[in-house]
Structures are given as structure tokens and as C-alpha cells.
Design an enzyme around this catalytic site. Structure first.
Site, PDB file in Angstrom:
ATOM      1  N   GLU A 149       3.125 -15.439  24.356  1.00  0.00           N
ATOM      2  CA  GLU A 149       3.111 -16.743  23.704  1.00  0.00           C
ATOM      3  C   GLU A 149       4.513 -17.197  23.275  1.00  0.00           C
ATOM      4  O   GLU A 149       4.809 -17.376  22.094  1.00  0.00           O
ATOM      5  CB  GLU A 149       2.163 -16.730  22.500  1.00  0.00           C
ATOM      6  CG  GLU A 149       0.707 -16.552  22.890  1.00  0.00           C
ATOM      7  CD  GLU A 149      -0.249 -16.595  21.719  1.00  0.00           C
ATOM      8  OE1 GLU A 149      -1.452 -16.812  21.940  1.00  0.00           O
ATOM      9  OE2 GLU A 149       0.195 -16.395  20.560  1.00  0.00           O
ATOM     10  N   GLU A 304      -6.507 -15.119  27.054  1.00  0.00           N
ATOM     11  CA  GLU A 304      -7.101 -14.776  25.755  1.00  0.00           C
ATOM     12  C   GLU A 304      -8.179 -15.781  25.396  1.00  0.00           C
ATOM     13  O   GLU A 304      -8.025 -16.984  25.611  1.00  0.00           O
ATOM     14  CB  GLU A 304      -6.050 -14.778  24.639  1.00  0.00           C
ATOM     15  CG  GLU A 304      -5.041 -13.664  24.672  1.00  0.00           C
ATOM     16  CD  GLU A 304      -4.098 -13.718  23.476  1.00  0.00           C
ATOM     17  OE1 GLU A 304      -4.485 -14.290  22.422  1.00  0.00           O
ATOM     18  OE2 GLU A 304      -2.971 -13.207  23.577  1.00  0.00           O
TER      19      GLU A 304
END
Length: 670
Positions: A149, A304
Site C-alpha cells: 500500500e 485484500e
């Protein structure tokens, strides 16, 4: 990326359980029972992999990977740069970020590192090469997960120097820089590139060209760091594909640029189900699925998602029975070849100890979540033939992050609540309600192959955009744009002359003034053409109302109130072999629905069904002479659909589709 299965599993952190070998053994047994075939390892493992500078500890990872391999479980292996070990920050404080107030951070949190720092790059290269040498040719490893991320920015002296070099390379002369940034405003003219600094509340924040270029620099510097991470892996001899996990509605980076650096796009999705009507949440989530898919126009990965409730959203809402299945199948419908969770086993302590997981603190197989995870795994095994299938869209909607950066920094016509994303999604929603696949692209994307192109609130026309639109429409395309479009160039300087710049003849109008409405204030759009808006007297508009001077366009709607009552609001005009539409106000969704239904009929774009019930989402994937038509019910009640021809792969042929149910049909291509 060649796959023979839907990747199913998620992030696994065995380093948190090295003192409990019994738990590690049980985890693998439970993964097998839940049909989990893939895990991501090593995302935040740096302090375990390299507890002291230059001293590596791979034994635990060898053992875990061997056990997973014996169980038939593939590995997505991460580089650990998302969180650096404490020894590094203590010895090399330059790796820690400096904020916009020029304050250096203390050690802690994650992503607290400078992407420009030579020391940090050196240390990341070293650990990446060690991992790649050891595991980079292992068949079990199917993908490199580069960091985690990516995001954030640093304003340290190293970054300031890099920014000055970036600006100098872009503009060549300080005179060109001053012109691009309009620095004579407030007497802020630069005499030298050495005077350039990043935006700061202690210094300059009102040069919009500076602010915009800083965001571009941050994105490109992050991309340069990503490229260096990947180069280390390649230099160590591994040719396994790479990915970075992107995020929902992320403002800080240009994902279109970063997607060029990797082999596979992946992203992390955490919708707030059960907060609004499910179809609204589903359509927003679908929009970002399609955005990610469109980055490379190929299948992507959902890296995710949460099997239960998150711990970091404002309210930790449980997923109702069936929602996990619906969320997972929606990813598959929109082009994902994976359903991956954060996380496999729930952490025992620290920040994410209450974040949902496949295996919770109780650790049993009889939990509702584990049973639902197992059911999803069974279904994914039954539809593995969808892997590798692609998504064809005749329709595209433009969402452009640089356009958003510029518009939201522009100081007017509304400084709070421009609602750009919502404006883009109104077009997206209207197309999706008709069962159409939709690509979500930026201004630089090729337009060839589309029949309809919508560009809502296209405030910034970068060089060549208007010309490409004109060519698209002249050759038979349908182009739709809205209020507040074609106002500025690539450095956020206003175009002189009529706007939308370069498209006034195509649209048959020019924009004159724009009225910012107070929150709670509304206007109405009144139909002039009853063949399009037969069942509606008026539609509510709010936030922004563009006033236009029509030269040759046909008026479809006018304003209902205020001093511009009766003036044109929505227009239409033929141009070449195609058509141009203009929507002058932020109008309610039902207006888009009615107008776009007519536009689609005019374009002769094929729809998968003549009628789609409210709350049902329809998406299509294609492969080797067949289409996979996927229906999902995100309403709160049973819906009835006429399925027509096709072989049933999932669900029932009864014609009834229950809440959260998914039906998948395989149809021969016509």
C-alpha cells in the site's frame, strides 16, 4: 500471469506465531479444509528476516514455505519495505520522513520512510536481492508483492533537491517555470531553480501549478522507488511477475503511471456494507474494481478484503450471512482472478488484533466466518474456468487523478464539496444499471474501440485531449461531458477564449458562468424533449449549475428556477458521424439513468438483458468463444430474472435470485 485456479487465501503472518508451532501446524490444516490455495508472506517481516543489520534469518521462512508447499498452497512473496526495522532508523535517521512543516518523524508506524534516501534504497535492494536469490526461482512462489500500500510523501532536504532536479528537467528554464506556474501572481517570481521548495503551510501553498507538480513528483518518485525494488529482484535472477497492492479511492498517487511498472494490478477493498442500500455500496465497489481492471485491460487480483469486520473503520460492522460470498463473487464478476483476505489468522496484539480473519482468536472450525470462507472456497473451485477470461466494454467513463488534483486545489467554484468522484459515478451507475461493462480510464487512455465515452467534470484538458475527442466523435463515437469542463491546461492555467476549450463547435455551445449552490440549495432541470424524459416533470440539481450560450446545439433540458430559469441546461448535437452531449448541472441520478438509456439505444450497444430488476448487478466476462454472464442480487428482497439461454455454472435456473445470491451463465458468443 498464467493461472490454473482462482487464487484463494490471503495475508499470513507466521512470524507472529513462531513460539507456537502447534498453531502453525493447525493453521495449514484449516487452510486446506477451507480450500485455501494461496497465501501472501513477508509483508511486514523485515525485523524477523534481518534482526540486525546484514544478519539474515531465513530459517523460519524456509520451514513455513516447505510446509505450505507440501499442503499444495502457493505463495505470493512480499518485499518488506512497507515497514523498516528499528535498528535502521536509529543508525540512519535520514530514512525517516519529514513532513510539510519540515519536522522529521520519530521511529514508528509504517510507511515512515523516505523514498529518495540512498541509504533506504540501498537497504531495500539488499534485502530484496537476498529474498530473490533464495526464493526467486521456487515454483511455489507465483508472484512478487512489492512493499505494501504505497503512499505518503517526504519533504526532507534529499526530496527537496530531487524535486528541484525534477522541475528543472521538466521546464528547462526558470522563465518557462514562472510562466507555467503564473508566479507573477502575488509577486512570487523565481530567479533560480534553487529557490523552489515543496508546498508548505510555512511557505508557499497558493501557486496551483507548484502544488500540482509536487503531487506529480511524489507519484513519479514513488514509481522510481518501485522500479528500483523490482530491479533488485530481476538483478538477483528472478523473473516471477510483480504487483503492488493499490487502494480504494486513493488520492495520493497516479495509479495509471504506477501500473506501467508492474505485471499484474492488485488492490485492497473494504466496502462499508450495510451502511447504505447494498446496491449503492456494491456499485461504488464495482466502480473501483473496474478502475483497477482498466489500468492494464486484463484480469487483476483482489489482494485484500475482510472475511468479517475491519478494526479501523469508524464502525466495525459484521457482514450479514451471505455477504462474504456476494463480495467475493463481485470481484470475480468484474475481472479478478483472486479472492484474498486480510488476514488468515487474527493477530494476538497491537493495532490489528480485532481486524477480521479466517481464523480468529478462538481458533475453531465451527465459527460462522470459517464456514462461509469454506463455502466461498468450494464455489471458486467450481468456476475455475473463468480464470484468464477478459472483460470487453463498449463504454468508458473518464476518472482522472491529475484532473482531480487540479480541480480540488483550484479555489472555486466550490471550496468544499465539488463532488467529482460522485459526478463520475453517476455516469458509471447509469451504464451499469443497463447491464453494460464499463471501463474506467484516464484522459491519456486510447479511445479506439469504445462506442460511448463519458468525461464528467473534465476540468483539465491536457494537451491533445480535445483533438482526440473530436476524432473519436467524427468517426462515430458518442461523447458526453458536463459542467466545469475544459477550463485549464496541464499546469492549471485557465484557457483564454471559449470553453470547453477546443470542443465548443463539437458541442455547439460555450460555457459562460457557473453558479455554486449552497448546501441544501437546489434548482430543477426541466425536460424540453418528452421523447427522452417522458415520465418526469423535472429533476433536482444541486452544488453546481453551469450557464451556457448555445450556438447550434439542440436543447434537451432547461433550468427551472433562479435568474437563469428557462436557460439551456442539457444539450445534444451531431458532429461528423457521431454525437456530443452536454450536461450543465449536478443533476440527480434518475436524470442520468433516463438520458443514458436513450443514448445507449442510439449507439446500438448490445445489452445482456432487456430488463434488469432494481438492485441486481449484471457483468460479463469472455473467453474462447463464450461469455460468462454474472448476475448478483444486492437488494433486500427476492428478484425475478429471465435468464434465457446459457449453461448454468452457479446458482439456480428458477428465475428467482435471492438477496446476496450469484448466478453465473455460460453463453456461446454470437
Amino acid at each position: 500471469m498464467d493461472l490454473d485456479k482462482v487464487l484463494y487465501g490471503g495475508d499470513y503472518n507466521p512470524e507472529q506465531w513462531l513460539d507456537r508451532p502447534d498453531i502453525l501446524e493447525e493453521d495449514i490444516a484449516m487452510m486446506q479444509e477451507a480450500h485455501i490455495n494461496t497465501v501472501t508472506l513477508g509483508v511486514f517481516s523485515w525485523s524477523t528476516l534481518e534482526p540486525e543489520e546484514g544478519k539474515y534469518n531465513f530459517g523460519w521462512l524456509d520451514t513455513i514455505m516447505d510446509r505450505l508447499d507440501q499442503a499444495g498452497i502457493s505463495v505470493i512473496l512480499a518485499t518488506p519495505s512497507g515497514a523498516r526495522p528499528q535498528w535502521m532508523a536509529e543508525k540512519y535517521p535520514e530514512v525517516l520522513r519529514v513532513n510539510e512543516r519540515r519536522e522529521r518523524a520519530h521511529y514508528g508506524y509504517r510507511h515512515n520512510h523516505c523514498y529518495t534516501s540512498p541509504i533506504y534504497r540501498q537497504k531495500v535492494r539488499a534485502i530484496n536481492m537476498e529474498l530473490a536469490k533464495r526464493y526467486g526461482k521456487r515454483k511455489q512462489v507465483i508472484l512478487w508483492h512489492i512493499s505494501n500500500e504505497y503512499g505518503g510523501e517526504c519533504h526532507c532536504p534529499l526530496c527537496q533537491e530531487a524535486f528541484r532536479n525534477w522541475v528543472k528537467d521538466k521546464y528547462k528554464t526558470v522563465e518557462a517555470l514562472n510562466q507555467a506556474w503564473s508566479t507573477t501572481f502575488w509577486s512570487h517570481t523565481y530567479q533560480s531553480f534553487d529557490q523552489v521548495e515543496s508546498p508548505s503551510p510555512l511557505g508557499e501553498t497558493m501557486l496551483h501549478g507548484l502544488n500540482l507538480d509536487w503531487k506529480r513528483f511524489v507519484s513519479e518518485q514513488t514509481g522510481d522507488f518501485i522500479a528500483e525494488e523490482i530491479k533488485a529482484i530481476r538483478d538477483a535472477g528472478s523473473d516471477i511477475p510483480t504487483t503492488i497492492n493499490m487502494m480504494h479511492d486513493f488520492y495520493g498517487l497516479n495509479y495509471h503511471q504506477l501500473a506501467k511498472l508492474i505485471d499484474v494490478v492488485s488492490w485492497d477493498t473494504y466496502p462499508t456494507w450495510h451502511k447504505e442500500p447494498e446496491i449503492l455500496t456494491a456499485t461504488d465497489n464495482g466502480f473501483w474494481h473496474d478502475f483497477m481492471r482498466s489500468l492494464k485491460n486484463q484480469p487483476y487480483l483482489m489482494m485484500e478484503s475482510c472475511p468479517s469486520s475491519t478494526n479501523w473503520q469508524s464502525v466495525s460492522k459484521l457482514k450479514r450471512p451471505g455477504m462474504l460470498d456476494a463480495q467475493s463473487m463481485q470481484a470475480i464478476a468484474h475481472g479478478s482472478d483472486s479472492v484474498l483476505y486480510f488476514q488468515i489468522r487474527q493477530s494476538r496484539g497491537a493495532s490489528e488484533k480485532f481486524h477480521g480473519a479466517v481464523i480468529d482468536h478462538y481458533g475453531g472450525r465451527d465459527t460462522r466466518v470459517f464456514k462461509e470462507v469454506t463455502k466461498v472456497g468450494e464455489e471458486l473451485g467450481a468456476i475455475r474456468e473463468l480464470v484468464g477470461s477478459t472483460t470487453h466494454a463498449d463504454v468508458a467513463v473518464i476518472y482522472d487523478i491529475e484532473n482531480r488534483w487540479a480541480m480540488e486545489d483550484a479555489q472555486g467554484p466550490r471550496n468544499k464539496g465539488l463532488h467529482y468522484v460522485e459526478a463520475v459515478q453517476k455516469s458509471y451507475y447509469a451504464f451499469r444499471k443497463l447491464g453494460l461493462n464499463v471501463d474506467v480510464i484516464n484522459m491519456d487512455h486510447a479511445f479506439k474501440g469504445y462506442k460511448i465515452l463519458a468525461a464528467p467534470m473534465a476540468y483539465m484538458f491536457r494537451e491533445g485531449f480535445a483533438e482526440r475527442v473530436r476524432d473519436f466523435v467524427a468517426q462515430g463515437g458518442i461523447f458526453i461531458t458536463t459542467y466545469h469542463s475544459g477550463i485549464v491546461d496541464a499546469t492549471d492555467r485557465c484557457y483564454l477564449g471559449a470553453t470547453p476549450a477546443g470542443l465548443t463547435d463539437l458541442l455547439g455551445l460555450r460555457q459562460t458562468e457557473i453558479d455554486g449552490l449552497y448546501d441544501g440549495e437546489t434548482n430543477q432541470l426541466v425536460p424540453e424533449d418528452r421523447s427522452i424524459f417522458a415520465n418526469q416533470i423535472s429533476y433536482e440539481s444541486k452544488y453546481l449549475c453551469q450557464l451556457i450560450d448555445v450556438t447550434s446545439a439542440r436543447v434537451l433540458m432547461t433550468y427551472g428556477t433562479d435568474f437563469y430559469q428557462g436557460q439551456p441546461a442539457v444539450t445534444f448535437q451531431p458532429y461528423g458521424m457521431g454525437y456530443g452531449y452536454y450536461i450543465g448541472a449536478d443533476v440527480e441520478q434518475s436524470c442520468y439513468d433516463d438520458l443514458y438509456k436513450r443514448i445507449v439505444e442510439l449507439s446500438r450497444v448490445c445489452k445482456p438483458f432487456n430488463y434488469i430488476p432494481e438492485g441486481v448487478e449484471v457483468t460479463t466476462r469472455s473467453k474462447e468463444g463464450c461469455d460468462y454472464v454474472i448476475l448478483q442480487n444486492f437488494s433486500a428482497m427476492n428478484q425475478h430474472v429471465e435468464l434465457g439461454e446459457g449453461e448454468l455454472l452457479l446458482g439456480s435456473r428458477s428465475g428467482k435470485i435471492s438477496p446476496y445470491e450469484t448466478i453465473i451463465l455460460r453463453r456461446d458468443k454470437k
